[in-house]
Design a protein around this motif. Structure first.
Motif, PDB file in Angstrom:
ATOM      1  N   TYR A 100       3.352  -3.807  18.301  1.00 50.31           N
ATOM      2  CA  TYR A 100       3.213  -4.980  17.708  1.00 50.31           C
ATOM      3  C   TYR A 100       2.818  -5.425  16.390  1.00 50.31           C
ATOM      4  CZ  TYR A 100       2.580  -6.299  22.829  1.00 50.31           C
ATOM      5  OH  TYR A 100       2.888  -6.781  24.090  1.00 50.31           O
ATOM      6  N   THR A 101       2.936  -4.350  15.501  1.00 46.33           N
ATOM      7  CA  THR A 101       2.995  -4.311  14.124  1.00 46.33           C
ATOM      8  C   THR A 101       4.587  -4.970  13.750  1.00 46.33           C
ATOM      9  OG1 THR A 101       1.608  -2.650  13.709  1.00 46.33           O
ATOM     10  CG2 THR A 101       2.967  -3.173  11.915  1.00 46.33           C
ATOM     11  N   ALA A 102       5.453  -4.452  14.655  1.00 45.73           N
ATOM     12  CA  ALA A 102       6.779  -4.820  14.128  1.00 45.73           C
ATOM     13  C   ALA A 102       7.125  -6.258  14.629  1.00 45.73           C
ATOM     14  CB  ALA A 102       7.616  -3.711  14.792  1.00 45.73           C
ATOM     15  N   VAL A 103       6.402  -6.256  15.864  1.00 41.51           N
ATOM     16  CA  VAL A 103       6.888  -7.797  16.591  1.00 41.51           C
ATOM     17  C   VAL A 103       5.474  -8.412  16.971  1.00 41.51           C
ATOM     18  CG1 VAL A 103       8.047  -8.693  18.855  1.00 41.51           C
ATOM     19  CG2 VAL A 103       8.716  -6.523  17.796  1.00 41.51           C
ATOM     20  N   THR A 104       5.301  -9.672  16.644  1.00 48.19           N
ATOM     21  CA  THR A 104       4.291 -10.496  16.775  1.00 48.19           C
ATOM     22  C   THR A 104       4.243 -10.772  18.045  1.00 48.19           C
ATOM     23  OG1 THR A 104       4.133 -11.265  14.681  1.00 48.19           O
ATOM     24  CG2 THR A 104       2.965 -12.420  15.976  1.00 48.19           C
ATOM     25  N   PRO A 105       2.818 -10.356  18.925  1.00 49.91           N
ATOM     26  CA  PRO A 105       2.913 -10.713  20.481  1.00 49.91           C
ATOM     27  C   PRO A 105       2.317 -12.188  20.373  1.00 49.91           C
ATOM     28  CG  PRO A 105       0.967  -9.654  19.543  1.00 49.91           C
ATOM     29  CD  PRO A 105       1.738  -9.506  18.197  1.00 49.91           C
ATOM     30  N   GLN A 106       3.102 -12.787  21.733  1.00 47.40           N
ATOM     31  CA  GLN A 106       2.883 -14.208  21.868  1.00 47.40           C
ATOM     32  C   GLN A 106       2.328 -14.548  22.981  1.00 47.40           C
ATOM     33  OE1 GLN A 106       6.481 -16.732  20.857  1.00 47.40           O
ATOM     34  NE2 GLN A 106       5.710 -16.596  18.797  1.00 47.40           N
ATOM     35  N   VAL A 107       1.458 -15.381  23.260  1.00 44.41           N
ATOM     36  CA  VAL A 107       1.217 -15.950  24.474  1.00 44.41           C
ATOM     37  C   VAL A 107       1.235 -17.174  24.616  1.00 44.41           C
ATOM     38  CG1 VAL A 107      -1.010 -15.945  26.232  1.00 44.41           C
ATOM     39  CG2 VAL A 107      -0.631 -13.863  24.627  1.00 44.41           C
ATOM     40  N   ARG A 108       1.804 -17.701  25.407  1.00 42.96           N
ATOM     41  CA  ARG A 108       1.921 -19.170  25.663  1.00 42.96           C
ATOM     42  C   ARG A 108       2.443 -19.950  24.417  1.00 42.96           C
ATOM     43  NH1 ARG A 108      -2.154 -21.656  30.137  1.00 42.96           N
ATOM     44  NH2 ARG A 108      -2.026 -19.767  31.646  1.00 42.96           N
ATOM     45  N   ASN A 109       3.453 -19.365  23.551  1.00 43.50           N
ATOM     46  CA  ASN A 109       4.027 -19.986  22.490  1.00 43.50           C
ATOM     47  C   ASN A 109       3.117 -19.571  21.258  1.00 43.50           C
ATOM     48  OD1 ASN A 109       6.745 -20.663  23.095  1.00 43.50           O
ATOM     49  ND2 ASN A 109       5.855 -22.695  24.134  1.00 43.50           N
ATOM     50  N   ALA A 110       1.989 -19.230  21.320  1.00 41.57           N
ATOM     51  CA  ALA A 110       1.084 -18.795  20.269  1.00 41.57           C
ATOM     52  C   ALA A 110       1.074 -17.273  19.912  1.00 41.57           C
ATOM     53  CB  ALA A 110      -0.162 -19.449  20.713  1.00 41.57           C
ATOM     54  N   SER A 111       1.197 -17.248  18.562  1.00 44.26           N
ATOM     55  CA  SER A 111       0.731 -15.809  18.177  1.00 44.26           C
ATOM     56  C   SER A 111      -0.539 -15.244  18.228  1.00 44.26           C
ATOM     57  CB  SER A 111       1.423 -15.697  16.647  1.00 44.26           C
ATOM     58  OG  SER A 111       2.584 -15.861  16.444  1.00 44.26           O
ATOM     59  N   VAL A 112      -0.458 -14.047  18.790  1.00 43.80           N
ATOM     60  CA  VAL A 112      -1.909 -13.569  18.915  1.00 43.80           C
ATOM     61  C   VAL A 112      -2.066 -12.306  17.771  1.00 43.80           C
ATOM     62  CG1 VAL A 112      -2.360 -14.400  21.062  1.00 43.80           C
ATOM     63  CG2 VAL A 112      -1.314 -12.116  20.813  1.00 43.80           C
ATOM     64  N   PHE A 113      -3.267 -11.821  17.774  1.00 42.36           N
ATOM     65  CA  PHE A 113      -3.339 -10.858  16.937  1.00 42.36           C
ATOM     66  C   PHE A 113      -4.233  -9.584  17.381  1.00 42.36           C
ATOM     67  CE2 PHE A 113      -2.908 -14.324  14.265  1.00 42.36           C
ATOM     68  CZ  PHE A 113      -2.121 -13.957  13.165  1.00 42.36           C
ATOM     69  N   ILE A 114      -3.696  -8.335  17.182  1.00 39.81           N
ATOM     70  CA  ILE A 114      -4.077  -7.250  17.932  1.00 39.81           C
ATOM     71  C   ILE A 114      -4.457  -6.168  16.987  1.00 39.81           C
ATOM     72  CG2 ILE A 114      -3.888  -5.590  19.699  1.00 39.81           C
ATOM     73  CD1 ILE A 114      -1.496  -7.221  21.162  1.00 39.81           C
ATOM     74  N   GLN A 115      -5.758  -5.401  17.375  1.00 41.80           N
ATOM     75  CA  GLN A 115      -6.020  -4.588  16.375  1.00 41.80           C
ATOM     76  C   GLN A 115      -6.896  -3.495  17.255  1.00 41.80           C
ATOM     77  OE1 GLN A 115      -7.993  -7.801  13.904  1.00 41.80           O
ATOM     78  NE2 GLN A 115     -10.281  -6.531  14.288  1.00 41.80           N
ATOM     79  N   TYR A 116      -7.199  -2.258  16.612  1.00 42.61           N
ATOM     80  CA  TYR A 116      -8.220  -1.339  17.073  1.00 42.61           C
ATOM     81  C   TYR A 116      -9.592  -1.870  16.988  1.00 42.61           C
ATOM     82  CZ  TYR A 116      -4.126   2.138  16.469  1.00 42.61           C
ATOM     83  OH  TYR A 116      -3.121   2.500  16.668  1.00 42.61           O
ATOM     84  N   SER A 117     -10.424  -1.950  17.992  1.00 40.31           N
ATOM     85  CA  SER A 117     -11.510  -2.161  17.801  1.00 40.31           C
ATOM     86  C   SER A 117     -12.662  -0.819  17.577  1.00 40.31           C
ATOM     87  CB  SER A 117     -11.992  -2.319  19.476  1.00 40.31           C
ATOM     88  OG  SER A 117     -13.462  -2.297  19.548  1.00 40.31           O
ATOM     89  N   ASN A 118     -13.661  -1.043  17.021  1.00 41.04           N
ATOM     90  CA  ASN A 118     -14.593  -0.106  16.629  1.00 41.04           C
ATOM     91  C   ASN A 118     -15.276   0.670  17.809  1.00 41.04           C
ATOM     92  OD1 ASN A 118     -14.176  -0.372  13.865  1.00 41.04           O
ATOM     93  ND2 ASN A 118     -16.142  -1.553  13.528  1.00 41.04           N
ATOM     94  N   HIS A 119     -15.202   0.075  18.855  1.00 44.33           N
ATOM     95  CA  HIS A 119     -15.655   0.754  20.381  1.00 44.33           C
ATOM     96  C   HIS A 119     -14.705   1.614  20.534  1.00 44.33           C
ATOM     97  CE1 HIS A 119     -18.967  -2.402  20.600  1.00 44.33           C
ATOM     98  NE2 HIS A 119     -18.117  -3.361  20.195  1.00 44.33           N
ATOM     99  N   LYS A 120     -15.151   2.888  21.348  1.00 44.73           N
ATOM    100  CA  LYS A 120     -14.312   3.819  21.742  1.00 44.73           C
ATOM    101  C   LYS A 120     -14.091   3.612  23.020  1.00 44.73           C
ATOM    102  CE  LYS A 120     -13.530   6.059  18.240  1.00 44.73           C
ATOM    103  NZ  LYS A 120     -12.049   6.147  17.823  1.00 44.73           N
TER     104      LYS A 120
END
Length: 523
Positions: A100-120
């Protein structure tokens, strides 16, 4: 419910402070300035998803992670348009973030952002979100090969009635082929048989899995998804049939357990079986990984499900995911070219097999590299997935997406080496005509070439001689019944590529220009 799966809603929002604008976790698709600050965050199997649409469902969020491995936990924060997703392994999470760094994920035509969480890991109170729990339990059970239990308050999770799915394609702006369906659905299990047909002016298919559970997982994950960006929506139900009877293996039907079946109207496998000629029929483009080896990813409603070559995103996928055309540049960078042989025209011809090339620029200071601009991102991905790693004029060509959005033309008089050419008005574009059958016949490079528009009176010996004189070794030849088309087999894929470059659009006289493309058939 298995002990390793928990679902719920977090009771407080104080834990989210670290995720807002804080640079403490790495993002897969934020701004460049953020990325620079987030590089130090360690990977985690828990991912934080932001900017979700208001009405997003648990299924849609889970589907973002499904292509990468088992999803073991989900936490929905609908009031904040956020969610946390826990995958089974850190490796799966890293693959997902890289992709998803190369391809922006989309949900219902909206771009969403995905990142690592600080939680394990996620520690959630599953009692506070029974629907999310039911959805994840169903998906988890299917992934493990079991049967989902039923929770009437959340989803209809009754045991699957049949291994056969009935598939209807809505919004069919692009034709859909049997091979595309096989690629999409084989991600969920062994596809045994497919029959395609048109009914009530709609393209439909019956697809049989080896196991009803696989059919249920495919229906759960794919129903309502788009094959191409905003087009070709899958509507999936269980069929009343429990077994399909396939008589022929061709482009309309296929029994993968019986490769010995005849082709029936065989040579007519190029026949268009889409809704061409109706208002909903037009163009098709899809990509696949080197001979249909890679599987697919799910982008959400308004996104797309598309195949991707393992070479093009080896990492991203370990063969399990794919690019969607949304937001991707139509410009490719081809490198490691044979600079003695390659010209803008030869690159136009080769890349033109997979899209309408608009401009080509061979780099002035690095003549083994070139920029190729196609009509859109889907065509660029298609060309990249098929051509990356192919041997062209003795060298293994590398093809990647370019950071450029367009190929700039030089100012008049400055291109004395003729390294840049504008093909935007070329009459040789294969795909500019809506409904063109060329869209039904896009295949990976192969040693067998498909010839069409053969002039009347031209025989097998003439064509063998033509291809031999241009440096090729003809291994086999076969005319189609009408003798306007033929198959010709060269000694290697590399040789076939060179022959296509040299002889596509060859003037045969009498206003007949030979059309050459790659074939999936063998002689």
């Amino acid at each position: 419910m298995d002990g390793d799966v928990a679902v719920g809603v977090k009771r407080g929002s104080d834990e989210l402070n670290m995720y807002g604008s804080s640079p403490s976790s790495m993002t897969a698709n934020g701004s460049d300035s953020k990325k620079q600050r987030l590089d130090e965050a360690p990977p985690s199997k828990v991912l934080h998803i932001r900017k979700l649409p208001n009405e997003v469902s648990e299924t849609e969020v889970i589907a973002l992670g499904l292509p990468f491995g088992k999803v073991t936990n989900i936490l929905m924060l609908k009031g904040k348009n956020q969610a946390f997703l826990e995958l089974g392994t850190e490796e799966a999470a890293i693959t997902m973030v890289n992709y998803y760094t190369a391809v922006t994920p989309q949900v219902r035509n909206a771009s969403v952002f995905i990142q690592y969480s600080n939680h394990k890991e996620l520690k959630t109170d599953s009692a506070l979100n029974q629907r999310a729990q039911a959805v994840l339990q169903a998906v988890s059970a299917v992934q493990d090969g079991g049967s989902p239990s039923s929770d009437p308050g959340a989803l209809d999770l009754a045991p699957p009635p049949s291994p056969v799915l009935r598939i209807i394609i809505d919004n069919m702006f692009y034709p859909v082929t049997l091979d595309v369906l096989q690629q999409i659905f084989s991600k969920f299990g062994t596809v045994m048989k497919i029959i395609t047909f048109t009914k009530n002016n709609q393209f439909q298919a019956l697809l049989q899995f080896s196991d009803p559970v696989n059919a249920q997982q495919a229906k759960l994950s794919l129903d309502g998804q788009n094959i191409y960006n905003s087009w070709c929506t899958l509507r999936i139900d269980f069929s009343k049939l429990v077994n399909l009877n396939v008589k022929y293996n061709n482009d309309k039907s296929r029994d993968y357990t019986r490769p010995d079946l005849p082709s029936g109207d065989g040579e007519a496998t190029n026949k268009d079986h889409s809704l061409l000629g109706t208002p909903s029929g037009a163009l098709a483009s899809y990509s696949s990984g080197g001979g249909y080896s890679s599987s697919l990813s799910l982008s959400q409603s308004g996104g797309a499900i598309s195949p991707l070559s393992a070479a093009a995103a080896a990492a991203a996928a370990a063969g399990r995911v794919a690019l969607s055309g949304s937001g991707v540049s139509g410009v490719l960078l081809a490198s490691n070219l044979n600079e003695e042989m390659v010209t803008p025209q030869s690159l136009f011809t080769l890349f033109g097999v997979y899209g309408d090339v608009q401009r080509v620029k061979i780099l002035y200071n690095k003549k083994d590299s070139a920029l190729i601009q196609l009509s859109d991102g889907n065509q660029a991905q298609l060309a990249m997935s098929h051509l990356n790693g192919q041997k062209v004029f003795g060298k293994v060509m590398r093809v990647t997406l370019s950071k450029h959005q367009t190929v700039a033309l030089p100012r008049e008089g400055l291109d004395d080496q003729l390294l840049t050419k504008d093909f935007s008005g070329s009459p040789l574009h294969r795909f500019k005509k809506p409904g063109s059958k060329n869209f039904q016949n896009i295949f990976p490079p192969s040693s067998t070439l498909h010839l069409s528009n053969i002039r009347e009176g031209v025989g097998e010996d003439d064509l063998r001689l033509l291809f031999s004189n241009s440096g090729g070794t003809v291994k086999a030849f076969k005319f189609f019944q009408d003798r306007k088309m033929a198959l010709i087999q060269m000694s290697s894929v590399e040789e076939a590529i060179q022959e296509l470059i040299k002889l596509h659009n060859y003037d045969m006289g009498g206003n007949h220009h030979l059309k050459v493309s790659f074939s999936k058939s063998t002689i």
